[in-house]
Design an enzyme around this catalytic site. Structure first.
Site, short mmCIF file in Angstrom:
data_model
loop_
_atom_site.label_atom_id
_atom_site.label_comp_id
_atom_site.label_asym_id
_atom_site.label_seq_id
_atom_site.Cartn_x
_atom_site.Cartn_y
_atom_site.Cartn_z
CE LYS A 10 -19.68 131.27 -7.32
NZ LYS A 10 -20.83 130.45 -6.83
CG PHE A 58 -24.73 121.35 -5.07
CD1 PHE A 58 -23.61 122.13 -4.82
CD2 PHE A 58 -25.78 121.39 -4.16
CE1 PHE A 58 -23.52 122.93 -3.70
CE2 PHE A 58 -25.70 122.20 -3.03
CZ PHE A 58 -24.57 122.97 -2.79
NE ARG A 86 -23.92 135.56 1.20
CZ ARG A 86 -23.78 134.28 0.80
NH1 ARG A 86 -22.58 133.79 0.55
NH2 ARG A 86 -24.81 133.52 0.65
CB THR A 92 -27.68 130.63 -3.43
OG1 THR A 92 -27.12 130.97 -2.16
CG2 THR A 92 -26.82 129.58 -4.12
NE ARG A 103 -24.56 134.49 -6.16
CZ ARG A 103 -24.30 133.92 -5.00
NH1 ARG A 103 -25.14 134.06 -3.99
NH2 ARG A 103 -23.19 133.21 -4.83
CG ASN A 113 -24.23 131.38 -7.95
OD1 ASN A 113 -23.04 131.28 -8.19
ND2 ASN A 113 -24.75 131.06 -6.78
CG HIS A 116 -17.48 132.93 -3.23
ND1 HIS A 116 -18.11 131.87 -2.62
CD2 HIS A 116 -16.65 133.47 -2.30
CE1 HIS A 116 -17.66 131.76 -1.38
NE2 HIS A 116 -16.77 132.71 -1.16
P1 IDP Z 1 -23.62 130.93 -1.73
O1 IDP Z 1 -22.61 130.99 -2.86
O2 IDP Z 1 -24.78 131.85 -2.00
O3 IDP Z 1 -23.00 131.15 -0.39
P2 IDP Z 1 -23.76 128.12 -1.04
O4 IDP Z 1 -24.95 127.45 -0.47
O5 IDP Z 1 -22.59 128.37 -0.15
O6 IDP Z 1 -24.25 129.47 -1.74
O7 IDP Z 1 -23.29 127.21 -2.27
C1 IDP Z 1 -22.03 127.41 -2.88
C2 IDP Z 1 -22.21 127.40 -4.39
O8 IDP Z 1 -22.65 126.09 -4.78
C3 IDP Z 1 -23.31 128.33 -4.93
O9 IDP Z 1 -22.88 129.67 -5.09
C4 IDP Z 1 -23.62 127.68 -6.27
O10 IDP Z 1 -22.62 127.95 -7.25
C5 IDP Z 1 -23.55 126.20 -5.89
N1 IDP Z 1 -24.87 125.66 -5.47
C6 IDP Z 1 -25.54 125.94 -4.32
N2 IDP Z 1 -26.70 125.28 -4.26
C7 IDP Z 1 -26.78 124.55 -5.40
C8 IDP Z 1 -27.75 123.63 -5.93
O11 IDP Z 1 -28.79 123.36 -5.32
N3 IDP Z 1 -27.45 123.08 -7.15
C9 IDP Z 1 -26.30 123.36 -7.84
N4 IDP Z 1 -25.37 124.20 -7.36
C10 IDP Z 1 -25.60 124.79 -6.17
MG MG Z 2 -21.57 130.01 0.62
#
Ligand code: IDP
Ligand code: MG
Length: 138
Positions: A10, A58, A86, A92, A103, A113, A116
């Site tokens: 990212k 978000f 993962r 996350t 991460r 973070n 992806h």
């Molecule tokens: P993941 O990347 O671990 O699968 P997801 O829930 O699919 O997590 O969320 C996608 C992306 O959205 C995350 O990797 C992060 O960059 C962002 N994100 C997730 N939750 C939050 C939050 O609570 N606040 C701000 N950004 C978030």
């Molecule tokens: Mg995701």
């Protein structure tokens, strides 16, 4: 169970110069790189990629962040690729990410973070196709 997953380094991690270290961790964990591309998402393309999160609070900030700078998109191959990747990237929220995960090492916030990872075989296929055509995949 499929042997492919999709990842992006990212904008925060690319900007901070962590791409090399992250790719090393990915290869050390046994993933083969099948396709790779340095690119930048427009706001609109970031919105399409994360359309599944449209309803989440978000979403707008996520699209701003993901279009804020270059990313490296990759298709990776390994047995049990989605689940194992993962595990390699961690939770996350970097505060909850296990020690030694990508991460835990490189993420700066729950949003920025570092990396992806696809969450299912079906999404790995959809997300890989979002960035690569068949002839770009080894
Ligand atoms: P993941 O990347 O671990 O699968 P997801 O829930 O699919 O997590 O969320 C996608 C992306 O959205 C995350 O990797 C992060 O960059 C962002 N994100 C997730 N939750 C939050 C939050 O609570 N606040 C701000 N950004 C978030
Ligand atoms: Mg995701």
């Amino acid at each position: 169970m499929s042997n492919l997953t999709f990842t992006m380094i990212k904008p925060d991690a690319f900007e901070a110069g962590h791409s090399g270290a992250i790719i090393q961790m990915i290869q050390d964990a046994g993933f083969a790189i099948k396709a790779a591309k340095l690119t930048k998402l427009s706001q609109e393309r970031a919105g399409q990629f994360y359309a599944v999160h449209k309803a989440r609070p978000f979403y707008g900030e996520l699209c701003d962040y993901m279009s804020s700078g270059p990313i490296i998109a990759m298709i990776l191959e390994k047995e049990n690729a989605v689940a194992d990747f993962r595990t390699l990237i961690g939770a996350t929220n970097p505060k909850e990410a296990a020690e030694g995960t990508i991460r835990a090492k490189f993420a700066t916030s729950i949003e920025a973070n570092a990396i992806h990872g696809s969450d299912s075989d079906e999404n790995a296929q959809i997300e890989g196709s979002f960035f690569f055509s068949q002839i770009e995949v080894f």
